[in-house]
Design a protein around this motif. Structure first.
Motif, PDB file in Angstrom:
ATOM      1  N   ASP A 110      35.705 -10.155  19.984  1.00 18.74           N
ATOM      2  CA  ASP A 110      34.745 -11.236  19.781  1.00 18.74           C
ATOM      3  C   ASP A 110      33.982 -11.657  21.013  1.00 18.74           C
ATOM      4  O   ASP A 110      33.095 -12.486  20.921  1.00 18.74           O
ATOM      5  N   ILE A 111      34.334 -11.132  22.165  1.00 18.50           N
ATOM      6  CA  ILE A 111      33.725 -11.589  23.402  1.00 18.50           C
ATOM      7  C   ILE A 111      32.599 -10.648  23.815  1.00 18.50           C
ATOM      8  O   ILE A 111      32.748  -9.434  23.777  1.00 18.50           O
ATOM      9  N   ARG A 112      31.464 -11.227  24.221  1.00 17.18           N
ATOM     10  CA  ARG A 112      30.379 -10.438  24.797  1.00 17.18           C
ATOM     11  C   ARG A 112      30.404 -10.670  26.308  1.00 17.18           C
ATOM     12  O   ARG A 112      30.503 -11.813  26.739  1.00 17.18           O
ATOM     13  N   TYR A 113      30.301  -9.595  27.041  1.00 18.68           N
ATOM     14  CA  TYR A 113      30.381  -9.695  28.499  1.00 18.68           C
ATOM     15  C   TYR A 113      29.008  -9.557  29.146  1.00 18.68           C
ATOM     16  O   TYR A 113      28.206  -8.708  28.745  1.00 18.68           O
ATOM     17  N   ASP A 132      31.258 -15.661  21.668  1.00 20.30           N
ATOM     18  CA  ASP A 132      31.461 -16.239  22.983  1.00 20.30           C
ATOM     19  C   ASP A 132      31.081 -15.235  24.062  1.00 20.30           C
ATOM     20  O   ASP A 132      31.118 -14.027  23.850  1.00 20.30           O
ATOM     21  N   SER A 165      34.134  -4.186  25.311  1.00 23.54           N
ATOM     22  CA  SER A 165      34.060  -5.413  24.492  1.00 23.54           C
ATOM     23  C   SER A 165      34.414  -5.089  23.049  1.00 23.54           C
ATOM     24  O   SER A 165      33.556  -4.975  22.192  1.00 23.54           O
ATOM     25  N   VAL A 185      31.621 -14.112  28.141  1.00 25.31           N
ATOM     26  CA  VAL A 185      32.376 -14.213  29.386  1.00 25.31           C
ATOM     27  C   VAL A 185      31.560 -13.495  30.461  1.00 25.31           C
ATOM     28  O   VAL A 185      31.041 -12.395  30.229  1.00 25.31           O
ATOM     29  N   LEU A 224      31.401 -19.016  35.317  1.00 27.51           N
ATOM     30  CA  LEU A 224      32.540 -18.103  35.238  1.00 27.51           C
ATOM     31  C   LEU A 224      33.680 -18.709  34.415  1.00 27.51           C
ATOM     32  O   LEU A 224      34.459 -18.000  33.787  1.00 27.51           O
ATOM     33  N   LEU A 225      33.757 -20.035  34.411  1.00 27.80           N
ATOM     34  CA  LEU A 225      34.846 -20.711  33.699  1.00 27.80           C
ATOM     35  C   LEU A 225      34.548 -20.835  32.209  1.00 27.80           C
ATOM     36  O   LEU A 225      35.399 -20.570  31.364  1.00 27.80           O
TER      37      LEU A 225
END
Lengths: 115, 100, 218
Positions: free
Chosen positions: C173-176, C101, C170, C103, C81-82
């Motif tokens: 740039d972040i993929r969840y 990246d 999303s 998350v 998670l971090l």
């Protein structure tokens, strides 16, 4: 992420408003959060600017990218779910401005809650 | 008024169609071409998206996902001078005519 | 065929279908582009095939492995998670710096996450493989943000009103990746058996993991 980045202007918990910038070209801020107020949920860190990358440029300087949390009931007039439901979206810093903490500002945006 | 790709919250009564079509060979190869060009610094995801967003709205809505990719990637390769439009046309004609 | 229109010169008189508006034309175009890239030395022979093989090696089993580890190892979950990329590297998933990246968003009894990309179709492909067609559809991209509970209901997931639905768009740039809740009745299962309960859709958030009962009944 490459390159030096500016010190982030916002921190988690800060209230922010998404700007309605008249960017004609490519950008990554969905229409439905523009002009809306939310709370910074998370600071992702510095990321290259897609508005520059999309045209073959460097994307520098990197922009702080935030995850911003919105109340669904403030995004959609006819939102049918509970008022606690949220929407979270990634927003680059240059699309954000500080928003007042005053809750009155929020409730005036939601006409249905007027007495 | 949002641009055609900026799709969140558009009114639609359409149910989610959960049928998945088996991936076609050309889609798999196009995905790989995009990755390789990206690794070479010749085509970024952001450029790919800009190219997709340049597709005319009516066409955007009728094309399949990888069809949009194909048109974006072709336009970008031409724009960057990596390939020429007429050589792509000639190569397609060669393949179609069995001249290869 | 003497010549054909440049793709962007077409009119808009296409039928309202979402696949194959011009059967074969795009396939032919891609074949021509690939051949020219190799002929001109832009790509080495075999380079595109290696990228095909790498992409095809990814599947929801990769994400499921991470979820199952998080279910059995609270310290790993905290690291996941971090800093997801660093934690995933422990499982052998070395992400190149060029990869987006990731998350991880944890579902609990109080909050349920649902992932969408309204602007295109961003997806954590190196953990889940190829996205399903519905994830890329205009209907999902429009409805997941404004009617998430309706969408989940179509997938068979009905959430109580006291569960906060948190939709992740999303947009950048972040993929969840959703870390779904461990199913009830799965206490006795080992990590490998748990991973089999973790579906692709549960890591997108449109449904919950499989329940262990049918597996045990067999």
């Amino acid at each position: 992420m490459p390159g030096p980045a500016a010190t982030p202007r916002f921190q988690p918990g800060d209230r922010v408003r998404v700007l309605s910038l008249n960017v004609r070209g490519h950008h990554r801020t969905p229409w439905y959060i523009q002009g809306k107020t939310g709370v910074v949920e998370r600071l992702h860190g510095p990321y290259l600017n897609p508005e520059s990358l999309a045209y073959g440029a460097s994307g520098l300087p990197p922009q702080p990218l935030y995850l911003v949390r919105f109340n669904q009931s403030e995004l959609w007039e006819d939102y049918s779910g509970p008022r606690s439901d949220k929407l979270l979206a990634d927003v680059f810093e240059h699309w954000l401005e500080p928003a007042s903490d005053a809750p009155a500002k929020v409730s005036t945006q939601d006409e249905r809650s007027s007495p | 008024m949002p641009k055609v790709h900026d799709r969140g919250g558009w009114p639609t009564g359409e149910a989610i169609d959960m049928n998945d079509h088996p991936p076609m060979d050309w889609e798999i190869r196009l995905n790989a071409i995009r990755q390789v060009l990206g690794q070479k610094g010749l085509l970024s995801s952001d450029e790919l998206r800009r190219g997709i967003e340049a597709i005319a709205p009516g066409r955007y809505e009728t094309l399949g996902y990888f069809e949009r990719w194909a048109e974006s990637i072709e336009s970008l390769l031409i724009e960057k001078g990596v390939l020429a439009a007429d050589e792509i046309d000639r190569k397609m004609a060669d393949f179609e005519g069995g001249n290869v | 065929m003497s010549s054909h229109d440049h793709p962007h010169d077409h009119g808009s008189g296409h039928p309202g279908v979402s696949q194959d508006v011009e059967p074969g034309l795009h396939a032919l175009r891609v074949k021509a582009i690939e051949a020219l890239l190799v002929e001109k030395g832009v790509c080495a022979p075999g380079e595109i095939q290696r990228a095909v093989d790498a992409a095809e090696s990814r599947s929801p089993a990769d994400g499921a492995k991470a979820v199952a580890r998080a279910w059995v190892d609270p310290d790993f979950k905290a690291r996941l998670l971090l800093d997801a990329k660093a934690a995933l590297a422990e499982l052998g998933y070395e992400a190149a710096a060029s990869l987006p990246d990731v998350v991880v968003a944890e579902n609990t009894g109080k909050a349920h996450h649902l992932v969408v990309c309204t602007l295109c179709s961003c997806y954590p492909t190196w953990l889940l493989g190829r996205p399903p067609d519905w994830y890329k559809s205009l209907a999902y991209r429009s409805r997941a943000v404004s009617d998430p509970r309706g969408v989940m209901r179509e997938f068979g997931l009905e959430l109580d009103d006291d569960v906060e639905v948190r939709v992740l768009d999303s947009a950048a740039d972040i993929r969840y990746l959703v870390l779904p809740m461990r199913p009830r009745g799965s206490d006795g299962l080992d990590e490998a058996a748990l991973a089999k309960l973790v579906t692709r859709d549960s890591m997108i958030g449109v449904s919950n993991p499989l329940s262990p009962e049918p597996a045990l009944a067999g």
